[in-house]
Design a protein around this motif. Structure first.
Motif, mmCIF file in Angstrom:
data_model
loop_
_atom_site.group_PDB
_atom_site.id
_atom_site.type_symbol
_atom_site.label_atom_id
_atom_site.label_comp_id
_atom_site.label_asym_id
_atom_site.label_seq_id
_atom_site.Cartn_x
_atom_site.Cartn_y
_atom_site.Cartn_z
ATOM 1 N N SER A 109 0.815 -1.222 0.000
ATOM 2 C CA SER A 109 0.000 0.000 0.000
ATOM 3 C C SER A 109 0.841 1.261 0.000
ATOM 4 O O SER A 109 0.429 2.295 -0.511
ATOM 5 C CB SER A 109 -0.940 0.013 1.211
ATOM 6 O OG SER A 109 -1.805 -1.096 1.214
ATOM 7 N N GLY A 110 2.005 1.215 0.629
ATOM 8 C CA GLY A 110 2.818 2.416 0.773
ATOM 9 C C GLY A 110 2.404 3.229 1.973
ATOM 10 O O GLY A 110 1.957 2.684 2.995
ATOM 11 N N LEU A 111 2.498 4.531 1.867
ATOM 12 C CA LEU A 111 2.176 5.415 2.988
ATOM 13 C C LEU A 111 0.682 5.388 3.303
ATOM 14 O O LEU A 111 -0.158 5.409 2.404
ATOM 15 C CB LEU A 111 2.613 6.844 2.674
ATOM 16 C CG LEU A 111 4.121 7.095 2.682
ATOM 17 C CD1 LEU A 111 4.424 8.495 2.178
ATOM 18 C CD2 LEU A 111 4.693 6.904 4.087
ATOM 19 N N LEU A 112 0.372 5.352 4.596
ATOM 20 C CA LEU A 112 -1.010 5.381 5.062
ATOM 21 C C LEU A 112 -1.263 6.686 5.800
ATOM 22 O O LEU A 112 -0.338 7.352 6.257
ATOM 23 C CB LEU A 112 -1.274 4.205 6.010
ATOM 24 C CG LEU A 112 -0.987 2.793 5.477
ATOM 25 C CD1 LEU A 112 -1.297 1.765 6.564
ATOM 26 C CD2 LEU A 112 -1.785 2.509 4.223
ATOM 27 N N ARG A 113 -2.520 7.034 5.938
ATOM 28 C CA ARG A 113 -2.917 8.229 6.688
ATOM 29 C C ARG A 113 -3.924 7.811 7.761
ATOM 30 O O ARG A 113 -5.128 8.060 7.635
ATOM 31 C CB ARG A 113 -3.527 9.278 5.763
ATOM 32 C CG ARG A 113 -2.583 9.760 4.667
ATOM 33 C CD ARG A 113 -3.205 10.862 3.826
ATOM 34 N NE ARG A 113 -3.439 12.057 4.592
ATOM 35 C CZ ARG A 113 -2.527 13.004 4.815
ATOM 36 N NH1 ARG A 113 -1.309 12.877 4.308
ATOM 37 N NH2 ARG A 113 -2.822 14.073 5.528
ATOM 38 N N LEU A 142 11.800 6.578 -1.927
ATOM 39 C CA LEU A 142 11.872 5.337 -1.167
ATOM 40 C C LEU A 142 10.525 4.977 -0.555
ATOM 41 O O LEU A 142 10.086 3.815 -0.611
ATOM 42 C CB LEU A 142 12.926 5.473 -0.062
ATOM 43 C CG LEU A 142 13.023 4.317 0.940
ATOM 44 C CD1 LEU A 142 13.420 3.030 0.228
ATOM 45 C CD2 LEU A 142 14.031 4.662 2.033
ATOM 46 N N LEU A 143 9.838 5.956 0.020
ATOM 47 C CA LEU A 143 8.571 5.692 0.697
ATOM 48 C C LEU A 143 7.441 5.354 -0.273
ATOM 49 O O LEU A 143 6.369 4.910 0.156
ATOM 50 C CB LEU A 143 8.186 6.893 1.569
ATOM 51 C CG LEU A 143 9.074 7.103 2.798
ATOM 52 C CD1 LEU A 143 8.753 8.436 3.468
ATOM 53 C CD2 LEU A 143 8.906 5.955 3.790
ATOM 54 N N HIS A 144 7.673 5.558 -1.574
ATOM 55 C CA HIS A 144 6.695 5.136 -2.577
ATOM 56 C C HIS A 144 6.882 3.670 -2.973
ATOM 57 O O HIS A 144 6.043 3.109 -3.679
ATOM 58 C CB HIS A 144 6.788 6.026 -3.821
ATOM 59 C CG HIS A 144 6.034 7.315 -3.690
ATOM 60 N ND1 HIS A 144 6.609 8.456 -3.193
ATOM 61 C CD2 HIS A 144 4.740 7.631 -3.961
ATOM 62 C CE1 HIS A 144 5.711 9.435 -3.186
ATOM 63 N NE2 HIS A 144 4.569 8.952 -3.631
ATOM 64 N N THR A 160 19.101 6.059 4.431
ATOM 65 C CA THR A 160 18.923 7.243 3.591
ATOM 66 C C THR A 160 19.129 8.522 4.393
ATOM 67 O O THR A 160 19.691 9.503 3.898
ATOM 68 C CB THR A 160 17.516 7.230 2.961
ATOM 69 O OG1 THR A 160 17.378 6.056 2.153
ATOM 70 C CG2 THR A 160 17.275 8.467 2.105
ATOM 71 N N LEU A 161 18.677 8.503 5.639
ATOM 72 C CA LEU A 161 18.832 9.661 6.517
ATOM 73 C C LEU A 161 20.210 9.725 7.169
ATOM 74 O O LEU A 161 20.471 10.611 7.987
ATOM 75 C CB LEU A 161 17.753 9.636 7.604
ATOM 76 C CG LEU A 161 16.309 9.809 7.125
ATOM 77 C CD1 LEU A 161 15.338 9.615 8.286
ATOM 78 C CD2 LEU A 161 16.106 11.178 6.492
#
Length: 212
Positions: A109-113, A142-144, A160-161
């Motif tokens: 799904s990737g990022l959720l809200r 990356l988060l995609h 990455t950070l």
């Protein structure tokens, strides 16, 4: 020894990187109901969950309880990385914040809200990590991604950070081998106060909900 006698591997309990002085971070840790190990790690103090919360159910999930706890102002700012319910969960602790800000990612799904959660953006994570501003675009890309496992996503975000401690996500026991590591077991008094506060809060909400 039979297979039943072999202890189950420790469940990853999450990693918090705090930028405040070690003494302040350990002061924050002293109020925890989750067993943790703290250690200096580069310019950070790392706090690694090492077991289940000592609080009563449903607050016995160590990762969830540790992720939900706001860093004290002097211990922060900081970032947290957790695998919870099959999702990669990242937490942002900004200076003087009174609530955790969240990034929640799910395989497929990737990022959720999630409703009711204050969300953190990529720029906020980059700023708290002290990474170059240009890292933001790399983090967004990356988060995609949706085809990796939660723990690997957490490790990739940390890398990455340019943050230390990526191996601790999957191997929390390694925290005990870090130079200057200290194990912290919850104070039974803190656990009692936590359980009492949660009980009183639930009772108050029920009573207020019953009001006309």
């Amino acid at each position: 020894m039979t297979s039943a006698d072999v202890p189950a591997p420790a469940r990853p309990g999450g990693v918090v990187l705090a930028a405040g002085p070690r003494v302040e971070v350990d002061g924050w840790v002293a109020g925890s109901v989750v067993p943790v190990t703290s250690a200096p790690l580069g310019s950070w103090t790392v706090v690694v969950g090492t077991g289940a919360s000592r609080a009563s159910a449903p607050y016995d999930d160590g990762a969830l309880v540790l992720a939900s706890r706001v860093l004290s102002p002097k211990a922060g700012p900081g970032l947290g990385f957790f695998e919870i319910d099959g999702r990669a969960v990242m937490t942002a602790h900004t200076p003087r914040a009174r609530a955790v800000r969240w990034v929640v990612w799910e395989p497929g799904s990737g990022l959720l809200r999630p409703p009711g959660l204050a969300l953190a953006g990529p720029s906020e994570l980059v700023g708290l990590a002290g990474a170059p501003a240009g890292v933001r675009d790399e983090l967004v890309e990356l988060l995609h991604e949706t085809r990796v496992q939660p723990a690997r996503m957490l490790q990739a975000v940390m890398a990455t950070l340019e943050l230390p401690g990526t191996r601790l996500v999957l191997e929390p026991g390694r925290a005990d081998t870090l130079e200057g590591a200290r194990q912290h077991l919850p104070d039974p008094r803190q656990v009692g106060w936590f359980d009492s506060a949660v009980h009183d809060s639930v009772r108050l909400r029920r009573e207020l909900g019953a009001l006309p």
